[in-house]
Design a protein around this motif. Structure first.
Motif: not given
Lengths: 249, 44, 124
Positions: A109-114, A120, A174, A176, B2, C18-19, C76-77, C88, C100-104
């Motif tokens: 949640r704090p890292t990826w945002g979800v 996978p 690939r 996340l 966090h 996945f992407f 996220s931060d 996405e 949606q933005i996911l930070v990898k």
């Protein structure tokens, strides 16, 4: 109930392991939550890694590894010891696997945002969790003990194949999820690295203690059942004409 | 920063472990009563 | 078993790819049409908020760049220049519309040393 050296739930060896695990846990909490610094990007959420990765190792490698080995040996030798070991490993592994998923979500949640993505690595880990829940369900089925153990062992072996997918999911597809953290070129600074490995040590000790005790429970259950059910099983077996071995699954 | 995610994680894991251990020991004691002393030993 | 089937199905459907990377997403633009997919790239610039509330930034991968128009939850931060993100959404002309933005995050862990100058941290 109590003999000179051991009560029903402890032995000298398991007490030593238990005390070591407790001391190790105290150090992990101190280093992981207090002494180690936040990470440059993840800030304090990196601290979840000190229990997430050790839970994954305890579950997917150690516990389910015991289930796999126990299942293979059981199918070859019908060894009661390994049958019970396989069962003990699966139950402990399911608990640690739940920890892996939950701590991973809290980190995501704090890292990826979800909290969750059908990535996978995450997907294959959930599949493992469900497979071993299924294994425990088979163990509860009301069947002839030999048939039940055999079915469980087959599931224990099939489920292990999925663990290979979990391990390599971050390389084959690939994802996340980041690559495997602990490997040839671990990229971690001082106390963060220490906390990681201390976490793995601690969870290995906890796992060992749990396995000894969960096995002891399984052994007592087996012995208790053997005492009261010996006659009943013998009577039921005698009624059956077809051989048991060929019909499982 | 966090900590609101870190604390629940540690509570779940160590609370979960404590709960599991507590129940496990209770299960062992309960079933041990049904097993005669001489049938408890294994591996030795 | 039903749960397992759903999980496997979801997993296989998404795990196949996945992407896409930015360069692949551009190459396959006609095939993709208006379909929703995920695209990975490194954040190379932030253009800030547009008048309609969309958050505008640019990602790049393998020498290809794409302009992103994001309407949705804040990332996220960890969202920052130079960080890899997975967005996405779908193509709308030459602009990628993101929901949606996911930070990898990669597998490197660096101590936040108090002696290190870090403009991101609020001193208070």
């Amino acid at each position: 109930m109590s003999t000179a050296l051991t009560g029903p739930s402890s032995s000298k060896a398991s007490r030593v392991i238990g005390l070591l695990a407790l001391a190790s846990t105290a150090i992990l909490l101190l280093v992981g939550l207090v002494l180690s610094p936040p990470e440059v990007d993840q800030a304090d959420s990196v601290r979840l890694m000190y229990i997430h990765v050790p839970s994954a190792i305890a579950s997917l490698y150690l516990a389910f590894g015991v289930t796999f080995i126990g299942s293979v040996i059981y199918l070859r030798t019908q060894s009661t010891f390994w049958d019970l070991m396989a069962h003990a490993g699966a139950e402990i592994g399911v608990m640690f696997c739940a920890f892996v998923l939950l701590t991973g979500m809290l980190w995501g949640r704090p890292t990826w945002g979800v909290y969750w993505q059908w990535d996978p690595r995450l997907t294959s880990t959930v599949i493992s969790f469900v497979l071993y829940l299924g294994y425990l369900a088979v163990r509860k089925m009301d069947l002839d003990p030999a048939v039940r153990s055999r079915r469980a062992a087959i599931l224990g072996i099939i489920s292990f194949a999925n663990l290979i997918i979990v391990r390599y999911s971050v390389q084959w597809w690939r994802s996340l999820h980041q690559g495997n953290t602990v490997g040839r070129d671990t990229q971690m600074d001082g106390l963060i690295l220490f906390s990681f490995f201390w976490g793995i040590l601690t969870f290995t000790l906890i796992f060992t203690w749990l396995l000894i005790h969960r096995f002891r429970l399984a052994w007592y259950e087996h012995q208790a059942g053997a005492t009261s059910l010996d006659d009943a099983i013998a009577a039921r077996r005698a009624e059956r004409t077809p051989p048991l071995a060929g019909e499982a699954l | 920063m966090h900590w609101q995610y870190v604390i629940p994680g540690y509570v779940i894991v160590f609370g979960g472990l404590a709960g599991y251990i507590w129940t496990l020991l209770a299960r062992i004691r309960a079933v041990a009563e049904q097993v005669p002393e001489e049938k408890r030993a294994f591996l030795d | 078993m039903a749960v397992l089937a759903v999980v496997v199905f979801q997993g296989l459907r998404n795990a196949r790819v996945f992407f896409l990377n930015v360069d692949e997403a551009i190459a396959q633009k006609t095939d993709l049409g208006e379909r929703t997919f995920r695209m990975q790239g490194i954040v190379v610039s932030e253009e800030g908020n547009a008048s309609d509330g969309a958050f505008l930034f640019t990602v790049a991968f393998n020498d290809a760049t794409a302009n992103i128009q994001h309407i949705g939850p804040e990332p996220s931060d960890l969202f920052d220049l130079g960080e890899p993100v997975v967005v996405e959404g779908r193509w709308n002309g030459d602009v990628f519309q993101s929901d949606q933005i996911l930070v990898k995050h990669d597998e490197s862990y660096v101590e936040d040393n108090p002696n290190r100058v870090d403009y991101e941290l609020d001193p208070s």
